[in-house]
Scaffold this motif. Structure first.
Motif, PDB file in Angstrom:
ATOM      1  N   GLN A 197       0.442  -1.416  -0.037  1.00 37.06           N
ATOM      2  CA  GLN A 197       0.402   0.001   0.423  1.00 37.06           C
ATOM      3  C   GLN A 197       0.897   1.116   0.195  1.00 37.06           C
ATOM      4  OE1 GLN A 197      -2.874   0.138   2.898  1.00 37.06           O
ATOM      5  NE2 GLN A 197      -2.121  -1.708   3.960  1.00 37.06           N
ATOM      6  N   MET A 198       1.208   2.144  -1.185  1.00 37.30           N
ATOM      7  CA  MET A 198       1.657   3.397  -1.257  1.00 37.30           C
ATOM      8  C   MET A 198       1.576   4.246  -0.495  1.00 37.30           C
ATOM      9  SD  MET A 198       4.690   3.358  -2.440  1.00 37.30           S
ATOM     10  CE  MET A 198       5.124   1.243  -2.680  1.00 37.30           C
ATOM     11  N   LYS A 199       0.927   4.191   0.818  1.00 34.05           N
ATOM     12  CA  LYS A 199       0.721   5.019   1.813  1.00 34.05           C
ATOM     13  C   LYS A 199       1.785   5.966   2.426  1.00 34.05           C
ATOM     14  CE  LYS A 199      -3.899   3.703   1.984  1.00 34.05           C
ATOM     15  NZ  LYS A 199      -4.952   4.056   1.495  1.00 34.05           N
ATOM     16  N   THR A 200       2.137   7.448   2.931  1.00 32.42           N
ATOM     17  CA  THR A 200       2.655   8.411   3.498  1.00 32.42           C
ATOM     18  C   THR A 200       3.490   6.971   4.127  1.00 32.42           C
ATOM     19  OG1 THR A 200       0.863   9.856   3.209  1.00 32.42           O
ATOM     20  CG2 THR A 200       3.282   9.811   4.966  1.00 32.42           C
ATOM     21  N   PRO A 201       3.659   5.933   4.724  1.00 31.93           N
ATOM     22  CA  PRO A 201       4.358   5.606   5.976  1.00 31.93           C
ATOM     23  C   PRO A 201       5.264   5.475   4.938  1.00 31.93           C
ATOM     24  CG  PRO A 201       2.688   5.364   6.984  1.00 31.93           C
ATOM     25  CD  PRO A 201       2.069   6.242   6.090  1.00 31.93           C
ATOM     26  N   VAL A 226      15.982   9.431  10.951  1.00 30.64           N
ATOM     27  CA  VAL A 226      14.435  10.409  10.987  1.00 30.64           C
ATOM     28  C   VAL A 226      13.529  10.694   9.560  1.00 30.64           C
ATOM     29  CG1 VAL A 226      14.390  13.379  10.229  1.00 30.64           C
ATOM     30  CG2 VAL A 226      15.984  13.124  10.896  1.00 30.64           C
ATOM     31  N   PHE A 227      13.935   9.967   8.575  1.00 32.47           N
ATOM     32  CA  PHE A 227      13.005   9.364   7.794  1.00 32.47           C
ATOM     33  C   PHE A 227      12.479   8.116   8.336  1.00 32.47           C
ATOM     34  CE2 PHE A 227      14.761  11.862   5.039  1.00 32.47           C
ATOM     35  CZ  PHE A 227      14.382  11.968   3.703  1.00 32.47           C
ATOM     36  N   PRO A 228      13.025   7.195   8.766  1.00 33.63           N
ATOM     37  CA  PRO A 228      12.074   5.956   9.635  1.00 33.63           C
ATOM     38  C   PRO A 228      11.204   6.621  10.573  1.00 33.63           C
ATOM     39  CG  PRO A 228      13.995   5.352   9.265  1.00 33.63           C
ATOM     40  CD  PRO A 228      14.443   6.642   9.349  1.00 33.63           C
ATOM     41  N   LEU A 229      12.035   7.521  11.832  1.00 34.54           N
ATOM     42  CA  LEU A 229      10.878   8.279  12.405  1.00 34.54           C
ATOM     43  C   LEU A 229       9.379   9.219  11.856  1.00 34.54           C
ATOM     44  CD1 LEU A 229      10.718   8.939  15.400  1.00 34.54           C
ATOM     45  CD2 LEU A 229      11.684  11.556  15.350  1.00 34.54           C
ATOM     46  N   PHE A 230       9.217   9.722  10.271  1.00 42.23           N
ATOM     47  CA  PHE A 230       8.777  10.563  10.034  1.00 42.23           C
ATOM     48  C   PHE A 230       7.251   9.167   9.547  1.00 42.23           C
ATOM     49  CE2 PHE A 230      10.204  13.849   9.921  1.00 42.23           C
ATOM     50  CZ  PHE A 230       9.052  15.210   9.986  1.00 42.23           C
ATOM     51  N   ALA A 231       8.109   8.374   9.387  1.00 42.59           N
ATOM     52  CA  ALA A 231       7.277   7.237   8.929  1.00 42.59           C
ATOM     53  C   ALA A 231       6.475   6.403   9.463  1.00 42.59           C
ATOM     54  CB  ALA A 231       8.131   6.318   7.912  1.00 42.59           C
ATOM     55  N   ALA A 232       7.101   6.145  11.268  1.00 40.34           N
ATOM     56  CA  ALA A 232       6.908   6.091  12.279  1.00 40.34           C
ATOM     57  C   ALA A 232       5.282   6.804  13.058  1.00 40.34           C
ATOM     58  CB  ALA A 232       7.352   6.032  13.119  1.00 40.34           C
ATOM     59  N   PHE A 233       5.561   8.200  12.867  1.00 40.08           N
ATOM     60  CA  PHE A 233       4.873   9.027  13.097  1.00 40.08           C
ATOM     61  C   PHE A 233       3.560   9.072  12.035  1.00 40.08           C
ATOM     62  CE2 PHE A 233       7.951  12.551  14.674  1.00 40.08           C
ATOM     63  CZ  PHE A 233       8.068  12.029  15.748  1.00 40.08           C
ATOM     64  N   ALA A 252      -1.728  15.152   2.271  1.00 38.23           N
ATOM     65  CA  ALA A 252      -0.644  16.301   3.345  1.00 38.23           C
ATOM     66  C   ALA A 252       0.504  15.303   3.369  1.00 38.23           C
ATOM     67  CB  ALA A 252      -1.592  17.226   4.280  1.00 38.23           C
ATOM     68  N   GLY A 253       0.394  14.471   3.651  1.00 35.82           N
ATOM     69  CA  GLY A 253       1.655  13.971   3.884  1.00 35.82           C
ATOM     70  C   GLY A 253       2.706  13.118   2.621  1.00 35.82           C
ATOM     71  N   ARG A 254       2.717  13.192   1.389  1.00 40.45           N
ATOM     72  CA  ARG A 254       2.587  12.824   0.208  1.00 40.45           C
ATOM     73  C   ARG A 254       3.514  14.503   0.140  1.00 40.45           C
ATOM     74  NH1 ARG A 254       0.971   8.443  -2.923  1.00 40.45           N
ATOM     75  NH2 ARG A 254      -0.413   7.528  -2.056  1.00 40.45           N
ATOM     76  N   ILE A 262      10.329  16.910   2.034  1.00 43.38           N
ATOM     77  CA  ILE A 262      11.792  16.088   2.718  1.00 43.38           C
ATOM     78  C   ILE A 262      12.224  15.487   2.187  1.00 43.38           C
ATOM     79  CG2 ILE A 262      12.207  15.071   4.859  1.00 43.38           C
ATOM     80  CD1 ILE A 262       9.496  16.157   6.606  1.00 43.38           C
ATOM     81  N   PHE A 263      12.149  15.108   1.408  1.00 44.62           N
ATOM     82  CA  PHE A 263      12.793  13.882   0.248  1.00 44.62           C
ATOM     83  C   PHE A 263      13.668  14.609  -0.525  1.00 44.62           C
ATOM     84  CE2 PHE A 263      13.910  11.106  -3.414  1.00 44.62           C
ATOM     85  CZ  PHE A 263      14.647  10.483  -2.531  1.00 44.62           C
ATOM     86  N   VAL A 264      13.377  15.744  -1.243  1.00 52.29           N
ATOM     87  CA  VAL A 264      13.877  16.061  -2.160  1.00 52.29           C
ATOM     88  C   VAL A 264      15.205  17.392  -1.992  1.00 52.29           C
ATOM     89  CG1 VAL A 264      13.654  17.738  -4.630  1.00 52.29           C
ATOM     90  CG2 VAL A 264      11.932  15.717  -3.883  1.00 52.29           C
ATOM     91  N   GLY A 265      14.397  17.957  -0.813  1.00 56.25           N
ATOM     92  CA  GLY A 265      14.565  19.233   0.097  1.00 56.25           C
ATOM     93  C   GLY A 265      16.236  17.725   0.923  1.00 56.25           C
ATOM     94  N   PHE A 266      15.821  17.322   1.323  1.00 61.11           N
ATOM     95  CA  PHE A 266      17.097  16.557   1.579  1.00 61.11           C
ATOM     96  C   PHE A 266      17.915  16.384   0.865  1.00 61.11           C
ATOM     97  CE2 PHE A 266      20.192  13.130   3.126  1.00 61.11           C
ATOM     98  CZ  PHE A 266      20.584  13.631   4.476  1.00 61.11           C
TER      99      PHE A 266
END
Lengths: 113, 854
Positions: free
Chosen positions: B372-376, B425-432, B448-450, B456-460
């Motif tokens: 399931q390609m959801k935000t996490p 940080v990426f896993p933590l956002f996934a966890a949130f 909004a999650g997408r 964050i991904f592009v910015g990083f």
């Protein structure tokens, strides 16, 4: 209170045996090399190579032998269902890779430069 | 809440997973209301004293996230300063404080507390416990961190923030080159973080090992819980090094004990060894829980069990121990012999093996299921991309010659941000995104999650990828500005744009959080992902209504009706048979119910203790010794009052929990949770002592000239007399234990009194003999090391005598008898350990110089 068929301390010790041997081996090879270089006794001692490679070699042989002893029972077991036995052997296997890999540079590098 | 279904087999049970219900019949009316009443947190101002893991966990995660934002803002200021060459937005003094605080706050006030907080929040429900075994300890850890952290952070507003880098290398940070209190803020300010982290680690270890649901054997523990167990054990062995290091540097700064001053036999490299012995495992202390979260999220997103569970657990354990063999790779440019460096180079490459195992297990799990390609899931994929890139540059810098080229350049900055931001940080956002439905009435917005992920991904990558090139082009780290025309201008501008894109993503996340997050209690959004683990059972402040029997790794997928049966109270402990808060303690290996732990209620003691612990350390920074001591005294008084309320004794008859099982409500000896906590504390103490021994031997290795001839040591009769007194004291305590078995409390008190006199006598002899030699700790590194051991001796002697006095007071107050002896057992364990440690110290200080014949 229900009796525990498998007491924790021996189980934990068995599962951590690989870790403990790896740690002791690492401490011995790093500590001895550091001391030998600081005190300049690396070029004395046994045979033509000096003492350091011998100490590293012997420590590595002992540690590797202990790892094999930990891995063998799992290989001999008919089925690998037992989690503790599998994990003990797998940790020892990973530790064995670490032990051998960390000792390899002794064949390639001068001791104290 | 929807019942989970097995993603592969619908709701069909597997025959092996059918277990008879312990309480099959209907439950009495009012039982659930009683449970609710007992676990309801206090209202009004007393809400601050709440100790339920769901409240403390949320506060804890929220505070950690607040520090992420604070430290992120510091990062943005730095990036703004570096956007163009020769910028004068901030000067060098503030810039030094900015990068020091950015690193320190991100590591100590965000990353470690954040993962510890996720443990406190998730573990009880994931393990099927009502709460972790020491809820007030969790709350204490949180409040010490909250108060201390905010005060520590605010030092940046007063030009008082530390400015020696987050690693505080001497000699730069010694008093000579860094006068003032800025560095003291770091050294003492980190003190309460260390205490907080260790308190949390003890809680997590005992929680994971002793409060699992019946049937949750070692091979059924959720991967996150395995990761938290290894994380906590790593804290136990890694944090002691930084504790000792900060003590040594503070002793040098405040009292001129020359541990790091080369002219008196000290060595700045001692700091680097101690710091990185903590600092490198610290990276994995942060990464492993994050990896554990990923191992929970991936199977749910793919709707299939994780591929290679055993290999993943092996990888977590393997990463944990190999990470202790990497510390010198931060010191490749310090002149250590090449062969020694190569041991660490090899270990640094070897640690890629377990990390690789995990990455392949996640990819295989994604491949095995229908994702399931959801935000996490998006954040997990982002994590995989970024972390693997960071891992690859990690293997590059593990090669010594390459590291020599890029050391202290922006290449390293790029590398560790890829590893840390990518790995944590990426896993933590996934966890949130993944776990917010577990605590909140609403899930966060998918739309909004997408956007949050995209920004964050592009910015990083826009911010940090160019830094590899900036570094290879020669730009050093920690410079507040640079000249134009060096080829760095455009790269820096791009990095700054990326940093602000990350900030936009985080801001959008905060807005979404404000819109959607509402504490759920019993009305949380529920199992919106169709996950398989226990935290997705219906829950409230009491955790689960009844404690399930676990028969697989994904109980909600494999045990149909589990959620309903748990909610209807058909499993163990459906009510509160003792009339108070309680949880089932199970055996560590096989998770068999052993006894029922009566849990504490909210109280002010841990809160006051925590606030004044933080105050003690921070006021000490300003050399306000008297006020600081008062705060320390208040903290100790509050903690003693807290301790006094513990060890209630067998206040209740054994109670039935269902299935014909009747559990005692009190336990002593190795089966009690208190014994386990004390053993872990002893491991912490032993690690600190081990680091002290290392420091002594290291200083001797580099500076044998300051070691004395055997003739100038105190005469052997002194340490031998002290040793005899110590052994006699430990025999007294052993005698007291036997006397307590027979119920002779008066003899116990007398024996403890005698043991205390012997302990203090041994210390007096040790100290007097040393003072008699006219050696003073400021004379040389040797003298400092010797006095360090005497100081350790004195500290532990005072501690155990204090514990003995407390135990005697319990005896006088009739709170000690042959059954109710947990307090005594704790004192006994720590006493025996103290004697063993002190004997080892005496042997080293008095025996070693004689042995080597210097």
């Amino acid at each position: 209170m229900t009796a525990e068929a498998r007491p924790f301390a021996p189980t934990a010790l068995r599962m951590s045996a690989g870790i403990i041997v790896w740690a002791v081996h690492f401490a011995v090879i790093y500590g001895y090399t550091g001391l030998a270089c600081a005190r300049r006794f690396h070029d004395t001692g046994a045979m033509w190579t000096g003492a350091v490679p011998w100490v590293i070699g012997i420590a590595t042989a002992i540690a590797a032998a202990l790892m094999v002893l930990l891995i063998l029972p799992a290989l001999r077991a008919r089925e690998s269902r037992d989690f503790v036995q599998w994990m003990s052997a797998a940790i020892a296997g990973l530790a064995l890779i670490g032990i051998l890999y960390e000792a390899v540079p002794v064949f390639m590098l001068p001791v104290c430069t | 809440m929807a019942c989970a279904e097995h993603p592969r087999g619908g709701a069909q049970p597997r025959p092996r997973n059918v277990a008879p219900l312990p309480n099959p019949g209907p439950r009495p009316a009012g039982e659930l209301d009683e449970l609710r009443r007992i676990w309801t947190p206090p209202r009004g101002l007393r809400f601050l004293t709440a100790i339920n893991n769901n409240y403390v966990g949320i506060w804890y995660v929220g505070t950690a996230f607040l520090f992420f934002i604070f430290a992120g803002i510091l990062g943005l200021i730095m990036r703004t300063q570096l956007a163009v060459p020769e910028n004068d937005l901030v000067g060098p003094n503030l810039y030094n404080q900015l990068f020091t605080m950015h690193g320190t706050v991100m590591m100590f006030l965000f990353a470690v507390p954040a993962v510890e907080a996720m443990g406190v929040l998730l573990l009880p429900n994931m393990l099927g416990a009502r709460d972790l075994p020491f809820p007030r300890l969790s709350a204490y850890a949180f409040w010490a961190y909250f108060v201390g952290g905010l005060v520590f952070f605010s030092s940046i507003f007063f030009d008082l923030a530390p400015k020696g880098g987050w690693f505080m290398y001497p000699p730069l940070t010694t008093e000579t080159y860094s006068p003032g209190v800025n560095e003291d803020f770091w050294l003492l300010g980190i003190g309460f973080i260390e205490i907080s982290a260790i308190a949390g680690a003890i809680e997590i270890i005992v929680g994971v090992l002793r409060t699992r649901a019946p049937g949750m054997t070692l091979d059924r523990i959720p991967v996150f819980a395995w990761a938290m167990l290894v994380f906590a054990l790593m804290i136990v062995f890694a944090f002691p090094a930084i504790i000792l290091a900060t003590v040594l540097l503070e002793l040098e700064r405040a009292f001129h004990w020359p541990f790091f001053s080369a002219e008196l036999g000290g060595d700045p490299l001692l700091w680097q060894h101690l710091f990185w012995f903590f600092g490198h495992p610290e990276v994995y202390i942060i990464f492993l829980p994050a990896a554990g979260m990923v191992s929970m999220i991936v199977p749910t997103m793919a709707q299939t069990p994780i591929v290679g569970y055993r290999l993943v657990v092996l990888a977590i354990v393997g990463t944990g121990f190999l990470s202790f063999g990497l510390w010198v790779h931060h010191m490749f440019t310090t002149g250590i012999p090449q062969l020694s460096l190569s041991f660490f180079s090899a270990a640094s490459m070897a640690v890629a093996i377990p990390s690789g195992i995990q990455v392949f297990a996640w990819i295989a799990t994604f491949a095995a299921g229908r994702v399931q390609m959801k935000t996490p899931a998006l954040f997990v994929l982002g994590f995989l991309f970024v972390f693997v890139l960071g891992g690859l540059t990690g293997v590059m810098v593990a090669a010594v010659p390459f590291d020599w080229q890029v050391h202290d350049t922006y290449f390293v900055v790029a590398h560790f941000h890829y590893v840390l931001f990518g790995g944590m940080v990426f896993p933590l956002f996934a966890a949130f995104y993944y776990w917010i439905p577990y605590v909140s009435r609403n899930a966060l917005s998918e739309r909004a999650g997408r956007w949050v992920f995209g920004l964050i991904f592009v910015g990083f990558n826009v911010a940090f990828f160019p830094m590899h090139i900036t570094g290879l082009a020669g730009m050093p780290r920690r410079v507040y500005t640079y000249s134009a025309g060096l080829g760095w201008d455009a790269l820096n501008m791009v990095s700054t744009i990326g940093a602000f894109m990350i900030a936009a993503g985080v801001l959008l996340f905060v807005i979404d959080l404000a819109r959607k997050f509402r504490m759920g209690g019993e009305n949380n959004a529920g199992n919106v992902w169709n996950a398989g683990t226990l935290e997705w059972l219906p829950n409230g402040n009491y955790s689960n209504r009844s404690v399930p029997i676990v028969t697989s790794r994904e109980p909600l997928w494999d045990q149909p009706n589990l959620a309903k049966d748990v909610e209807d109270g058909h499993y163990y402990l459906p009510g509160a048979p003792t009339g108070g808060r309680e949880t089932i303690v199970t055996s560590a290996v096989e998770a068999k119910p052993q006894w029922l732990l009566q849990m504490p209620y909210p109280s002010w003691e841990h809160f006051i203790g925590a606030v004044f612990t933080a105050a003690f350390f921070l006021l000490l920074t300003f050399k306000l010794v008297a006020v600081s001591l008062v705060c320390g005294f208040i903290a100790i008084a509050a903690i003693v009052k807290w301790l006094w309320s513990l060890d209630p004794g067998p206040t209740h008859r054994p109670v039935p929990i269902g299935g014909g099982i009747e559990l005692p409500v009190y336990a002593t000896g190795p089966v009690s949770q208190s014994w386990w906590a004390m053993v872990i504390l002893i491991l912490v103490a032993a690690s600190i002592f081990g680091c002290a021994i290392f420091s002594y031997l290291f200083l001797w290795t580099v500076s044998p000239e300051v070691w004395p001839a055997a003739a100038s040591l105190p005469r052997a009769v002194h340490p031998l007399t002290a040793a005899v007194a110590l052994i006699a004291s430990t025999l007294c305590v052993a005698y007291a234990s036997r006397a307590l078995q027979r119920g002779r409390v008066v003899r116990v008190c007398l024996a403890l009194g005698l043991a205390s006199a012997l302990m203090l006598g041994a210390f007096t002899i040790d100290l007097a003999a040393l003072l008699d030699t006219r050696l003073r700790p400021t004379d040389s590194a040797y003298a400092a090391a010797v006095y360090l051991f005497v100081a350790i001796h004195g500290f532990y002697a005072a501690l155990v005598v204090f514990m003995a006095c407390f135990t005697i007071a319990r005896g006088i107050a009739r709170k000690l008898d042959r059954v109710r002896r947990v307090t005594f057992d704790n004192t006994m364990l720590f006493w025996h350990y103290t004697v063993a440690q002190t004997l080892a110290g005496l042997a080293l200080v008095h025996g070693f110089p004689r042995l080597i014949g210097s």
